[in-house]
Design an enzyme around this catalytic site. Structure first.
Site, mmCIF file in Angstrom:
data_model
loop_
_atom_site.group_PDB
_atom_site.id
_atom_site.type_symbol
_atom_site.label_atom_id
_atom_site.label_comp_id
_atom_site.label_asym_id
_atom_site.label_seq_id
_atom_site.Cartn_x
_atom_site.Cartn_y
_atom_site.Cartn_z
ATOM 1 N N LYS A 19 0.837 -1.184 -0.071
ATOM 2 C CA LYS A 19 -0.053 -0.009 0.139
ATOM 3 C C LYS A 19 0.838 1.313 -0.069
ATOM 4 O O LYS A 19 0.528 2.345 -0.640
ATOM 5 C CB LYS A 19 -1.059 0.144 1.230
ATOM 6 N N LYS A 62 -5.262 -11.024 -5.922
ATOM 7 C CA LYS A 62 -6.518 -11.276 -5.486
ATOM 8 C C LYS A 62 -7.474 -10.013 -5.825
ATOM 9 O O LYS A 62 -7.171 -8.801 -6.195
ATOM 10 C CB LYS A 62 -6.368 -11.106 -3.940
ATOM 11 N N LYS A 86 -10.846 -4.317 -3.681
ATOM 12 C CA LYS A 86 -11.541 -3.092 -3.735
ATOM 13 C C LYS A 86 -11.035 -2.099 -4.470
ATOM 14 O O LYS A 86 -11.753 -1.092 -5.153
ATOM 15 C CB LYS A 86 -11.949 -2.509 -2.277
HETATM 16 P P1 AMP Z 1 -10.944 -5.633 3.161
HETATM 17 O O1 AMP Z 1 -11.655 -5.466 1.833
HETATM 18 O O2 AMP Z 1 -9.627 -5.753 3.322
HETATM 19 O O3 AMP Z 1 -11.796 -4.718 4.270
HETATM 20 O O4 AMP Z 1 -11.275 -7.059 3.612
HETATM 21 C C1 AMP Z 1 -12.558 -7.432 4.441
HETATM 22 C C2 AMP Z 1 -12.551 -8.997 4.458
HETATM 23 O O5 AMP Z 1 -12.683 -9.432 3.416
HETATM 24 C C3 AMP Z 1 -11.176 -9.649 5.224
HETATM 25 O O6 AMP Z 1 -11.723 -10.946 5.997
HETATM 26 C C4 AMP Z 1 -10.445 -10.055 4.024
HETATM 27 O O7 AMP Z 1 -9.759 -11.297 4.258
HETATM 28 C C5 AMP Z 1 -11.561 -10.624 3.130
HETATM 29 N N1 AMP Z 1 -11.206 -10.350 1.632
HETATM 30 C C6 AMP Z 1 -10.832 -9.360 0.959
HETATM 31 N N2 AMP Z 1 -10.425 -9.753 -0.276
HETATM 32 C C7 AMP Z 1 -10.665 -10.924 -0.331
HETATM 33 C C8 AMP Z 1 -10.685 -12.014 -1.529
HETATM 34 N N3 AMP Z 1 -10.242 -11.493 -2.782
HETATM 35 N N4 AMP Z 1 -10.816 -13.081 -1.179
HETATM 36 C C9 AMP Z 1 -11.138 -13.674 0.035
HETATM 37 N N5 AMP Z 1 -11.439 -13.133 0.857
HETATM 38 C C10 AMP Z 1 -11.125 -11.578 0.787
#
Ligand code: AMP
Ligand code: TRP
Length: 332
Positions: free
Chosen positions: A111, A194, A197
């Protein structure tokens, strides 16, 4: 006693990875555990945010929790900034966290990019706040996607450091819970990255509020290779896109990847994509429609968050007080 804590950042679009890797799994856990699910708005501020969009995204994540089936009566849903105990505990923990531990965090390196000196202190210290999020509830289990594994190991190390330093057993070491094939959903445009967002390509991810047409179009355009689908999981070598689509199918259909592969072995990708779209439209479409309905009444969502914050604070502040006492902070 078992207690679960987890959170999602209110930034950008919630996607299929967030749903399959995290939120969907939480719904089932509510039956067996006391659960606390947070919208980590303070974490969102580690990168620049538009204030109006941040407010909107916070409600959107709350709507996703509710639409996915989190029961706000049984489970606590709230946004992080409403409970000041997180930040207060983060300070106590940061004083015991060696810089060397933070220097290892790969997400910071990703990041912060090349201009490391321009990155904010908050982005660097973020894993300590995440540890505080968990420890301020003495949570024992933390269900997350695979990308959070390193941060959770750090949270365990920090809990251990506190207990050792003050010769106490104040904090349990939180266990990560990382579930199944969808723990890492990859981009539809590049099977080595991956689903995220922040990806600039809209076609890289399925958003929870995408309509049926858009979901179908995104799967149709998903990157694949020229071969037919393999006959066994061994055939996935160097075929990350094929593996990802089968992984998504198996997660949506709630079957094993082997079973999914049995179904599509030797077929063209178009057959898999067609069925994937149908399944995703049924599952995600229902969640998206319910999110839209909930978002049409923001005052209801705000009420849920306010009530959740009061219940969260009632757990967090006594634990913070205990930690303060242990540290020798006078509270006359
Ligand atoms: P975040 O989008 O970083 O706030 O992630 C929120 C939750 O979604 C966390 O538990 C992450 O590990 C999960 N997560 C985010 N992106 C992925 C992905 N591509 N595959 C699986 N889990 C994800
Ligand atoms: N760091 C997590 C993410 O980016 C979000 C998060 C913040 C979290 N605090 C947490 C997850 C505590 C689990 C427990 O996805």
């Amino acid at each position: 006693m078992n207690r679960i804590f987890s959170g999602v950042q209110p930034t950008g679009n919630l996607h299929l990875g967030n749903y399959l890797g995290a939120i969907r799994n939480w719904v089932k856990l509510q039956k067996d555990y006391e659960c606390i699910f947070c919208i980590v708005d303070l974490h969102a501020l580690t990168l620049p945010q538009d204030p109006a969009e941040l407010r909107e995204s916070t409600r959107e994540v709350a709507a996703a929790y509710l639409a996915a089936g989190i029961d706000e009566k049984r489970t606590i849903i709230f946004n992080q900034s409403m409970v000041g105990a997180h930040v207060e505990l983060a300070w106590l923990l940061s004083c015991l966290t060696p810089l060397g531990w933070l220097n290892r965090m790969t997400q910071f390196k990703e990041k912060a990019g090349k201009e490391r000196d321009l990155a904010g202190l908050g982005l660097y210290a973020y894993p300590v706040l995440m540890a505080a999020d968990i420890l301020v509830y003495k949570a024992t289990h933390v269900p997350v996607g695979e990308d959070q594994k390193q941060h959770l190991e750090l949270a365990r190390d920090i809990a251990g450091a506190f207990n050792r330093h003050y010769n106490c057993d104040c904090f349990p070491l939180p266990e990560p819970q990382i579930f199944g094939t969808a723990a890492r959903v990859m981009s539809l445009r590049d099977g080595t990255r991956k689903m995220s967002k922040s990806d600039v390509s809209d076609y890289s991810r399925i958003n929870l509020m995408d309509d049926a047409d858009l979901i179908a179009r995104k799967f149709r355009r998903a990157k694949t290779d020229p071969e037919r689908l393999p006959l066994s999981p061994e055939g996935f070598q160097a075929r990350p896109e094929a593996e990802n689509l089968i992984g998504i199918y198996s997660a949506l259909a709630e079957i094993s990847p082997e079973q999914a592969l049995e179904r599509f072995a030797g077929q063209n990708f178009s057959v898999l994509k067609e069925e994937l779209s149908e399944l995703a439209i049924t599952v995600i479409g229902a969640v998206g429609a319910e999110m839209r309905r909930l978002l049409s009444d923001p005052s209801h969502i705000d009420k849920v968050l306010k009530n959740g914050a009061e219940r969260a604070a009632a757990i967090a502040f006594p634990i913070l007080r205990e930690a303060q006492e242990i540290c020798g902070l006078l509270r006359p």
